[in-house]
Enzyme design. Structure first.
Site, short mmCIF file in Angstrom:
data_model
loop_
_atom_site.label_atom_id
_atom_site.label_comp_id
_atom_site.label_asym_id
_atom_site.label_seq_id
_atom_site.Cartn_x
_atom_site.Cartn_y
_atom_site.Cartn_z
CG ASP A 183 -0.44 0.03 2.54
OD1 ASP A 183 0.77 -0.18 2.69
OD2 ASP A 183 -1.22 0.26 3.49
CB SER A 215 -4.93 -2.56 12.45
OG SER A 215 -4.12 -2.83 11.39
CD GLU A 237 -1.71 5.26 12.75
OE1 GLU A 237 -2.86 4.85 12.97
OE2 GLU A 237 -0.72 4.90 13.39
CG ASP A 265 -3.24 -0.94 9.13
OD1 ASP A 265 -3.00 -1.87 8.35
OD2 ASP A 265 -2.38 -0.35 9.80
CE1 TYR A 325 4.43 0.43 7.28
CE2 TYR A 325 4.43 2.82 7.12
CZ TYR A 325 3.88 1.60 6.80
OH TYR A 325 2.79 1.54 5.98
C1 GLA Z 1 1.12 -1.14 8.70
C2 GLA Z 1 0.60 0.08 7.93
C3 GLA Z 1 -0.15 -0.37 6.68
C4 GLA Z 1 0.71 -1.32 5.84
C5 GLA Z 1 1.26 -2.45 6.71
C6 GLA Z 1 2.20 -3.35 5.97
O1 GLA Z 1 0.06 -1.90 9.19
O2 GLA Z 1 -0.28 0.82 8.75
O3 GLA Z 1 -0.53 0.76 5.94
O4 GLA Z 1 1.74 -0.64 5.18
O5 GLA Z 1 1.93 -1.94 7.85
O6 GLA Z 1 1.56 -4.02 4.94
#
Ligand code: GLA
Length: 366
Positions: A20, A108, A142, A154, A203
């Site tokens: 994403d 999430s 977020e 999420d 991340y």
């Molecule tokens: C987290 C982020 C999502 C996605 C996942 C990995 O959950 O919030 O947007 O990038 O990592 O797939």
């Protein structure tokens, strides 16, 4: 006045990890674990929570009456502020938030909180948004609350979930369709006990790295970039090795999402064997090319495979968190016990397992 009840589930991503961030496909399912809000309309926002600890006390448009919001109250404030920008009338909400969704496990919990607050705030103000408009507002919340540059996965999964189905979402066009999970299959989630926080994980760094790779391809659609082209760009030095690995992951992962969808739609014995391979390839790609797995996640995936999972891989934002395994419903609890007892013999971390069902998305219950 009797209180209304609102619910937003957490999610597990079956495959399509980090795609994403480049507008690629994802395949999550909403869980039967989530966040519940019991509340009435009020002048201000005043929510407390036994599980989360503390209170969010804000003006109805999300601006804090006194000190800046702290902890989970930041998400509440951010959602209210994003909805105010979309024109939500400033109606407050007073009540209690509860959650049976473990926090920091890659399922999430923050998105479920944002979405639950969003659904509740919209309802008390008689303000209506399409599910994906609300998902986008929650995603912006977020960013606003904690500065995490997450994708839409999420929040969209929490809103779009449907019982028994996974959701195939193209995070570029936001087109989606439902993919029924084969009859009799349960979702086993095993939390590695190594808690993750996107704020402090790599991340954001990964997002920059894959952005660098796409810039080298002049922002071409990643779906049109082939593995051979990535190799050629790297050999020429147009792409540095790290950026090449990040792009290799998202490009190959997008293909795996579509293969998994085909396999789930025709779950013959041969296709279920292939599903196991595709999940394993996905895990390996996160480990080797995206570099967001951990030794604990690698170990749990191996244990799940050895103990009879139909398929297993890490899930969520990585750098800790959980694995997801598919198992026959009658075998899922036994698989969970075997994995947990083998893991506890080898790792210091305390693992926990959850046998879940793909469930309906966020909604007002009463
Ligand atoms: C987290 C982020 C999502 C996605 C996942 C990995 O959950 O919030 O947007 O990038 O990592 O797939």
């Amino acid at each position: 006045m009797s209180a209304h009840v609102f619910w937003a589930p957490g999610r597990v991503n079956l495959i399509g990890e980090f795609t994403d961030l480049v507008g690629g496909p994802v395949l999550p399912a909403a869980l039967d674990l989530g966040v519940r809000i019991e509340a009435v309309a009020a002048d201000e926002i005043d929510l407390c929570s036994h599980e989360l600890g503390g209170r969010a006390h804000l003006t109805a448009d999300g601006s804090s009456p006194g000190d800046e919001a702290e902890g989970w109250a930041r998400y509440v404030a951010a959602v209210a502020a994003e909805l105010a920008l979309l024109g939500r009338p400033a109606v407050g909400l007073e009540g209690e938030i509860s959650s049976n969704l473990p926090i920091g496990t890659g399922l999430s919990s923050s998105a479920a909180l944002e979405v639950a607050v969003g659904v509740a705030l919209c309802s008390v103000a008689g303000f209506s948004l399409e599910p994906l408009e609300l998902a986008q507002a929650a995603r912006r919340a977020e960013h606003r609350a904690v500065g995490v540059p997450c994708g839409i996965l999420d929040q969209a999964a929490s809103l779009l979930g449907r019982a028994g189905d996974a959701v195939l979402l193209d995070t570029g066009s936001l087109a989606y369709e439902y993919v029924p999970l084969p009859e009799g299959i349960a979702l086993l989630i095993v939390d590695s006990g190594v808690s993750r926080r996107l704020e402090s994980s790599g991340y954001a760094v990964r997002q920059e790295e894959v952005g660098r790779a796409l810039a080298a391809f002049a922002e071409r659609d990643p779906r049109e970039i082939t593995p051979a082209e990535i190799d050629a760009y790297e050999a020429k030095g147009t792409l540095d090795p790290i950026a090449a690995r990040r792009l290799r992951h998202v490009v190959s992962e997008g293909e795996r999402v579509h293969e998994v969808v085909r396999l789930l739609r025709e779950p013959s014995a041969a296709n279920l064997r292939r599903l196991s391979e595709v999940f394993a390839e996905g895990h390996e790609s996160v480990r080797r090319d995206w570099e967001a797995s951990t030794p604990e996640l690698d170990h749990l995936v191996e244990l799940a495979q050895e103990n009879g999972a139909l398929a297993a891989r890490m899930t969520g934002g990585g750098f800790g968190g959980s694995i997801v395994a598919l198992a026959w419903a009658g075998e899922a609890e036994g698989l969970a016990d075997s994995v947990l007892s083998a893991y506890e013999g080898h790792d210091d971390a305390q693992a926990k397992a959850y046998v879940c069902r793909a469930s309906d998305g966020a909604r007002q219950i009463s």
